[in-house]
Design an enzyme around this catalytic site. Structure first.
Site, PDB file in Angstrom:
ATOM      1  N   SER A 211     -93.010 -30.001 -40.789  1.00  0.00           N
ATOM      2  CA  SER A 211     -93.801 -30.503 -39.661  1.00  0.00           C
ATOM      3  C   SER A 211     -94.013 -29.376 -38.663  1.00  0.00           C
ATOM      4  O   SER A 211     -93.870 -28.198 -39.021  1.00  0.00           O
ATOM      5  CB  SER A 211     -93.112 -31.704 -39.014  1.00  0.00           C
ATOM      6  OG  SER A 211     -93.994 -32.333 -38.119  1.00  0.00           O
ATOM      7  N   ASN A 212     -94.346 -29.694 -37.447  1.00  0.00           N
ATOM      8  CA  ASN A 212     -94.552 -28.657 -36.438  1.00  0.00           C
ATOM      9  C   ASN A 212     -94.109 -29.173 -35.072  1.00  0.00           C
ATOM     10  O   ASN A 212     -93.660 -30.310 -34.945  1.00  0.00           O
ATOM     11  CB  ASN A 212     -96.016 -28.201 -36.435  1.00  0.00           C
ATOM     12  CG  ASN A 212     -96.948 -29.363 -36.169  1.00  0.00           C
ATOM     13  OD1 ASN A 212     -96.913 -29.956 -35.104  1.00  0.00           O
ATOM     14  ND2 ASN A 212     -97.770 -29.713 -37.164  1.00  0.00           N
TER      15      ASN A 212
END
Ligand code: CTP
Length: 411
Positions: A211-212
């Site tokens: 993810s980020n």
């Protein structure tokens, strides 16, 4: 419209609950977002929290006296200055006092005198929250337009569980910031808007994912301000810990492919006829696992060095840009860059062209992540507007000003 060009002022009233310590975090988040915070306290609050702590965070004295030697009427002056009046935490007693319209201390008197939005973040034992007296007081206040953030369901100070735990400071600060724009002009009435927000999460196995760092705050701010200005808003959100803004329809998704499905559904899968505007703030993961494992990946089997095979996700915005035939929906993208500030316009124009969109909000990773404020440049084919560092709600309003002007020009 320009909802606020000057620094907004929030009067933050703290009442006597153990949750008072979290008011300090709310104050800090607001100050970081560029808000002037004027703290006031009940006498009971001072037993839980030192006035100097609040004063230190806010850079303003934490007042609690109704009557001061210098004369004047502090409650009137405070109320006059407040774009938003918030009580954090709001105890059962303060809520009862506000419902009755009492003015027997600085907090209640200022509340009675407030002219803008009033927000309460209740905190109390679940039995106090569910007591018919509190229920009636809350209903009365809500009927008068007072807004509530929380309380949440969870463990309270006594160790009991139930509804009564104060909302998290981030959610409270976000709700206050969303109201800092004051009474919005309803210049987006009749506009149908889709906003995407947050990260996407790409599962590798049942326990792990890619993810980020996107928090979703920018997209939630755009959705909140657009709804406040009269737009009909569908918010497609990746996994984030944020409350749904009032009046917004929210669709929660996890992966980029989930977001694609929800996005097209919201835009109109046949001929993109369900929305006038798409604001794509989501940080869509560019890659996903080629073959996510159904069983947990085992260290013994992977060995000391391993590789994960990834495949590219579709570029959701570029796909809409390519499918669009006329000038609807108006397309707004974000461009997250790591370039120097003076290279942002050029980087924004590259993405404008590449994705076939009308507006790109260019910003830098160092300015944007995990923050309540940001520094952005709004780029179109022939304009570039550099905004000073500002709360995300203010940036949202500036962007919506531009969107409103472009919709007006082409309608
Ligand atoms: N975006 C998208 N789908 C993707 C990646 C990005 O719709 N798979 C959208 C984002 O929501 C944003 C814009 O495209 O509005 C730009 O995102 P950004 O991450 O800055 O650009 P990328 O296209 O990923 O380009 P790069 O990472 O190479 O800078």
């Amino acid at each position: 419209m320009a909802p606020f060009t000057e620094r907004p002022t929030v009067v933050l009233a703290v009442s006597g609950s153990i949750a008072a310590y979290k008011a300090v975090m709310v104050a800090r988040l607001l100050v970081k977002a560029g808000v002037r915070v004027r703290p006031i306290m009940t006498e009971a609050a001072k037993r839980f929290l030192g006035p100097l702590t609040l004063a230190g965070i806010c850079g303003e004295p934490a007042a609690s006296e109704m009557f001061v030697a210098a004369g004047g009427e502090p409650h009137v002056e405070l109320a006059e200055s407040a774009d938003v009046f918030a009580v954090v935490p709001a105890t059962a007693d303060v809520i009862a006092g506000l419902a009755q319209g009492r003015a027997d201390d600085l907090v209640r008197a200022t509340a009675l005198c407030a002219r803008g939005p009033v927000l309460l973040a209740p905190a109390m034992h679940p039995r106090m929250w569910s007591h018919p007296a509190t229920r009636a007081n809350v209903a009365l206040l809500e009927a008068r337009g007072v807004e509530l953030v929380g309380p949440d369901d969870g463990e309270v100070a006594s160790g009991d569980f139930g509804i009564g735990r104060m909302a998290e400071p981030e959610a409270i600060a976000e709700a206050i910031l969303a109201r800092c724009g004051g009474e919005a002009e309803r210049d987006l009435e009749g506009v149908r808007m889709v906003v995407t927000a947050g990260p996407t999460v790409e599962d590798l196995d049942p326990a792990r994912y890619l993810s980020n760092r996107s928090s979703g705050k920018m997209g939630f701010a755009v959705a909140a301000r657009a709804a406040a200005r009269g737009a009909e808003v569908v918010l497609v959100a990746g996994p984030v810990a944020l409350d749904t803004p009032p009046g917004v329809t929210r669709i929660d998704v996890r992966s980029a492919l989930d977001m694609k499905v929800a996005l097209w559904e919201a835009l109109g899968p046949e001929d993109l006829d369900r929305a006038d505007v798409l604001v794509m703030t989501a940080a869509v993961a560019d890659y996903r696992a080629a073959a996510p494992s159904e069983a947990k990946l085992k260290r013994q089997e992977l060995g000391s060095k391993t590789q994960i095979s990834l495949v590219a996700n579709p570029d959701l915005l570029a796909e809409v840009g390519a499918a669009r035939e006329g000038d609807r929906p108006l397309l707004v993208g974000f461009a997250l860059e790591t370039v120097e500030p003076d290279a942002l316009v050029a980087a924004g124009r590259v993405k404008l062209e590449k994705k076939g969109v009308d507006v790109v909000v260019a910003n830098r990773a160092a300015d944007a992540f995990d923050k309540d404020d940001n520094r952005v440049t709004i780029v179109t084919e022939d304009t570039a507007e550099v905004l000073d560092r500002a709360p995300k709600t203010v940036i949202a309003d500036r962007l919506l000003d531009r969107v409103a002007a472009m919709l007006g020009a082409s309608s």
